[in-house]
Design an enzyme around this catalytic site. Sequence first.
Site, PDB file in Angstrom:
ATOM      1  N   VAL A 157      38.894  26.661  35.103  1.00  0.00           N
ATOM      2  CA  VAL A 157      39.942  26.981  36.068  1.00  0.00           C
ATOM      3  C   VAL A 157      40.257  28.474  35.984  1.00  0.00           C
ATOM      4  O   VAL A 157      40.445  29.017  34.895  1.00  0.00           O
ATOM      5  CB  VAL A 157      41.220  26.159  35.785  1.00  0.00           C
ATOM      6  N   CYS A 158      40.319  29.104  37.137  1.00  0.00           N
ATOM      7  CA  CYS A 158      40.666  30.529  37.214  1.00  0.00           C
ATOM      8  C   CYS A 158      41.986  30.636  37.960  1.00  0.00           C
ATOM      9  O   CYS A 158      42.029  30.539  39.189  1.00  0.00           O
ATOM     10  CB  CYS A 158      39.564  31.297  37.936  1.00  0.00           C
ATOM     11  N   ILE A 159      43.044  30.790  37.196  1.00  0.00           N
ATOM     12  CA  ILE A 159      44.381  30.896  37.779  1.00  0.00           C
ATOM     13  C   ILE A 159      45.149  31.934  36.967  1.00  0.00           C
ATOM     14  O   ILE A 159      45.001  32.011  35.743  1.00  0.00           O
ATOM     15  CB  ILE A 159      45.082  29.508  37.797  1.00  0.00           C
TER      16      ILE A 159
END
Length: 171
Positions: free
Chosen positions: A92-94
């Site tokens: 996840v890229c947040i």
Amino acid sequence: MSGPSQSRAALLLHQQLKDLVKKPPEFFSAGLSDDSNIYEWDICITGPPDTLYEGGIFNAKLKFPESYPDRPPKMKFITPIWHPNVYPNGDVCISILHEPGEDATNPQESASMRWNPIHTVETIVISVISMLSDPTDESPANLDAAKELRDDYATYKKKVARCVARSLDGE
């Protein structure tokens, strides 16, 4: 396992686990992958209503460093998911999971958008659910998904629908 030898991270995570058991959130469940390891959690997210992911069941892992809450955990979807902000391998890229402080390579992401020790398992997962509801093609993790979201929404929608269907088949 308790006592003075237990780390601050372990104490915080045990408390968060207790809180989630006492008051389960609406759109996800969370628990330890293995009762002997407080640093690795299994997360199960229900696709948010009124989104392309509605009805899907998405499993993920949340891995905390021993330096938590000073450093962010890593989150990875185990269930394949087509989304511009999820790498093809499931990472996840947040912003809130990015290391704290300024990042010269990503000027549109201010330090206030990045990791902050006040985040809990619940605020992290709620942020990821919000990310599912509102994908962005700015600084994407999955370039193909971002390009489709922007240029070929019908194909993007079909791929997400396939992910949702597969998530229910346990794939």
